[in-house]
Design a protein around this motif. Structure first.
Motif, PDB file in Angstrom:
ATOM      1  N   LEU A  67      -5.518  -2.131  -2.691  1.00 51.66           N
ATOM      2  CA  LEU A  67      -5.635  -3.558  -2.378  1.00 51.66           C
ATOM      3  C   LEU A  67      -6.196  -3.749  -0.956  1.00 51.66           C
ATOM      4  O   LEU A  67      -7.101  -4.567  -0.741  1.00 51.66           O
ATOM      5  CB  LEU A  67      -4.261  -4.227  -2.516  1.00 51.66           C
ATOM      6  CG  LEU A  67      -4.168  -5.697  -2.120  1.00 51.66           C
ATOM      7  CD1 LEU A  67      -5.157  -6.552  -2.913  1.00 51.66           C
ATOM      8  CD2 LEU A  67      -2.746  -6.224  -2.337  1.00 51.66           C
ATOM      9  N   ILE A  68      -5.687  -2.976  -0.007  1.00 47.95           N
ATOM     10  CA  ILE A  68      -6.192  -3.073   1.380  1.00 47.95           C
ATOM     11  C   ILE A  68      -7.689  -2.743   1.397  1.00 47.95           C
ATOM     12  O   ILE A  68      -8.495  -3.432   2.028  1.00 47.95           O
ATOM     13  CB  ILE A  68      -5.421  -2.115   2.310  1.00 47.95           C
ATOM     14  CG1 ILE A  68      -3.961  -2.564   2.440  1.00 47.95           C
ATOM     15  CG2 ILE A  68      -6.081  -2.036   3.691  1.00 47.95           C
ATOM     16  CD1 ILE A  68      -3.035  -1.519   3.058  1.00 47.95           C
ATOM     17  N   SER A  69      -8.069  -1.687   0.674  1.00 48.14           N
ATOM     18  CA  SER A  69      -9.486  -1.295   0.647  1.00 48.14           C
ATOM     19  C   SER A  69     -10.339  -2.397   0.034  1.00 48.14           C
ATOM     20  O   SER A  69     -11.455  -2.662   0.507  1.00 48.14           O
ATOM     21  CB  SER A  69      -9.668   0.002  -0.153  1.00 48.14           C
ATOM     22  OG  SER A  69      -8.930   1.038   0.461  1.00 48.14           O
ATOM     23  N   GLY A  70      -9.835  -3.043  -1.003  1.00 48.58           N
ATOM     24  CA  GLY A  70     -10.567  -4.168  -1.614  1.00 48.58           C
ATOM     25  C   GLY A  70     -10.799  -5.257  -0.579  1.00 48.58           C
ATOM     26  O   GLY A  70     -11.878  -5.861  -0.513  1.00 48.58           O
ATOM     27  N   GLY A  71      -9.804  -5.499   0.256  1.00 48.07           N
ATOM     28  CA  GLY A  71      -9.949  -6.509   1.301  1.00 48.07           C
ATOM     29  C   GLY A  71     -10.978  -6.095   2.336  1.00 48.07           C
ATOM     30  O   GLY A  71     -11.836  -6.893   2.738  1.00 48.07           O
ATOM     31  N   LEU A  72     -10.921  -4.828   2.757  1.00 49.67           N
ATOM     32  CA  LEU A  72     -11.878  -4.366   3.775  1.00 49.67           C
ATOM     33  C   LEU A  72     -13.303  -4.406   3.219  1.00 49.67           C
ATOM     34  O   LEU A  72     -14.247  -4.776   3.931  1.00 49.67           O
ATOM     35  CB  LEU A  72     -11.509  -2.949   4.226  1.00 49.67           C
ATOM     36  CG  LEU A  72     -10.165  -2.822   4.966  1.00 49.67           C
ATOM     37  CD1 LEU A  72      -9.844  -1.355   5.255  1.00 49.67           C
ATOM     38  CD2 LEU A  72     -10.180  -3.629   6.267  1.00 49.67           C
TER      39      LEU A  72
END
Ligand code: HEM
Length: 412
Positions: free
Chosen positions: A257-262
């Motif tokens: 999820l964090i990577s999707g945001g970045l």
């Protein structure tokens, strides 16, 4: 704010023209890379789909059905005997395979370790890891963001909660990926073999961690559970499965999820600017990211009695696979579902990314604290985020995963 020019879906190589009696070609590479065109057909033509590729299984894809029946009281998480005993059948005493009071009692054991206040404390380790990674960049600011800004920072928060050492998670997360593939709808022999090996590795690490905390207790959930075992309040098996579940499975999802945001920030600088400039927008940015980047694609339940869904009667003793990823992009609820859109009439808080009902994810609070810690730390220090190569994904039919996310960070 609406971003539709840039495709923020998992991968954009879908084929929209396919149509056959097999509506979900689970093992097909294109399908795994981007299943959404197939889900569109499924929702339209066969929202309660008797899957020819999975024994005794129905697939539910419309948002209205998933939200209504995904938490239906007659459905069970206890795996019936007809289901082949794969590697995941090692879970016998944990919350994921329990119903009713037994399930509630197991949830209570972990809930007190994941309150919002504690999650924010654990997330300080996430922020520290992000700062370390930014300080460690070379002069060009090139960073492998999946591992260094998502996976390890999230893992450090989890280890603070559990009271475990935080090293060695590169190997564990890679094996965890293989373990998740084994939960899929059409698992090949090779995938099942890898899943089996993954659990040999993960099991051995958990035994090692338990031994360490027996010898050297530390504050945290694991030492506290070891005490519960000593006092006869918890069984050895519950301890082992519980630690395996939390240590191994939770972190990669938060990291995806964090990577999707970045990735979204890099592709759409205006979203990053909005995160920096308007705290009030944080919640809706996070909701919309979670709707689009759902690491867990589906969840399953079993019928104990016949259940009618949208006019189709599903007999007793069948499996139902509820498609989170399809429901999250159901255009009846989220118009232009592939667009990152902060102006939706129905707030995307309604997304099903963390599941629903009694089994809804107990890691949601810590995951969100980790997301905030990463994005806020980056927002303070980074002027510009750029994608400097194609992200590498490793999606299965059950999990949407990152392997690498190559970014360039320009610091203030
Ligand atoms: C973005 C991050 C995450 C996502 C998207 C996610 C997603 C989910 C979903 C969809 C379920 C429901 C499964 C079902 O109904 O059968 C679930 C359950 C669960 N999750 Fe998470 N998860 C995330 C992070 C975490 C973390 C960080 C932890 C550990 C603290 C965790 C631990 C669990 C456990 C133990 C369950 C089983 C709950 C039960 O059966 O009652 N998850 N998760």
């Amino acid at each position: 704010m609406t971003v539709c020019e840039v495709d923020v879906s998992i991968n954009s190589q879908g084929n929209t023209s396919q149509q056959s009696s097999i509506l979900l070609p689970w093992a097909d590479e294109d399908f795994r890379a981007n299943p959404h065109p197939w889900y569109d057909v499924l929702r339209r033509d066969s929202p309660v789909y008797l899957d020819p590729l999975q024994e005794n299984s129905y697939v539910i894809s419309r948002y209205a059905d998933v939200i209504k029946y995904g938490k239906h009281h007659s459905l069970s998480s206890v795996v019936p005997d007809w289901v082949p005993k794969g590697p995941w059948s090692l879970f016998k005493a944990s919350m994921i395979v329990k119903d009713g009071e037994e399930h509630v009692a197991l949830r209570r054991r972990s809930n007190k370790w994941f309150t919002p206040k504690l999650a924010n404390q654990y997330a300080q380790h996430t922020a520290a890891a992000v700062n370390y990674a930014l300080n460690d960049m070379g002069p060009d600011g090139v960073i492998e963001a999946y591992r260094n800004l998502a996976l390890l920072p999230a893992h450090y928060a989890m280890c603070a909660a559990l009271g475990l050492p935080n090293d060695g998670y590169d190997s564990a997360s890679a094996w965890m990926h293989d373990a998740m593939v084994g939960l899929g709808a059409a698992v090949t022999d090779a995938e099942e073999e890898r899943c089996k090996t993954a659990f040999l590795y993960l099991t051995d690490r958990v035994k090692r961690h338990l031994q360490l905390r027996r010898d050297y207790p530390e504050p945290g959930m694991v030492s506290s559970w070891i005490d519960d075992v000593i006092h006869g309040e918890m069984t050895e098996q519950e301890l082992f499965e519980g630690v395996l579940l939390f240590w191994a499975t939770g972190t990669p999802n938060a990291a995806y999820l964090i990577s999707g945001g970045l990735e979204t920030f890099a592709r759409n600088p205006e979203v990053f600017e909005l995160w920096k400039s308007d705290k009030n927008a944080h919640q809706s940015i996070l909701n919309e990211l979670a709707r689009l980047y759902n690491p867990e694609i589906s969840f399953t339940r079993f019928t104990k009695e016949p259940l009618e869904i949208s006019g189709v009667e599903i007999p007793a003793n069948k499996m139902i696979r509820f498609m989170i990823a399809s429901a999250n992009r159901d255009p009846d609820v989220f118009p232009n579902p592939d667009c990152f859109d902060l102006t939706r009439e129905v707030d995307s808080a309604g997304n099903l990314t963390f599941g629903i009902g009694a089994h809804q994810c107990p890691g949601m609070i810590i995951s969100k604290a980790e997301v905030y810690a990463v994005f806020n730390t980056i927002a303070e220090r980074v002027r510009k985020i750029e994608l400097i190569g194609s992200p590498v994904y490793a999606n299965s039919d059950r999990a949407a995963s990152y392997v690498r996310l190559p970014l360039k960070m320009t610091l203030y």
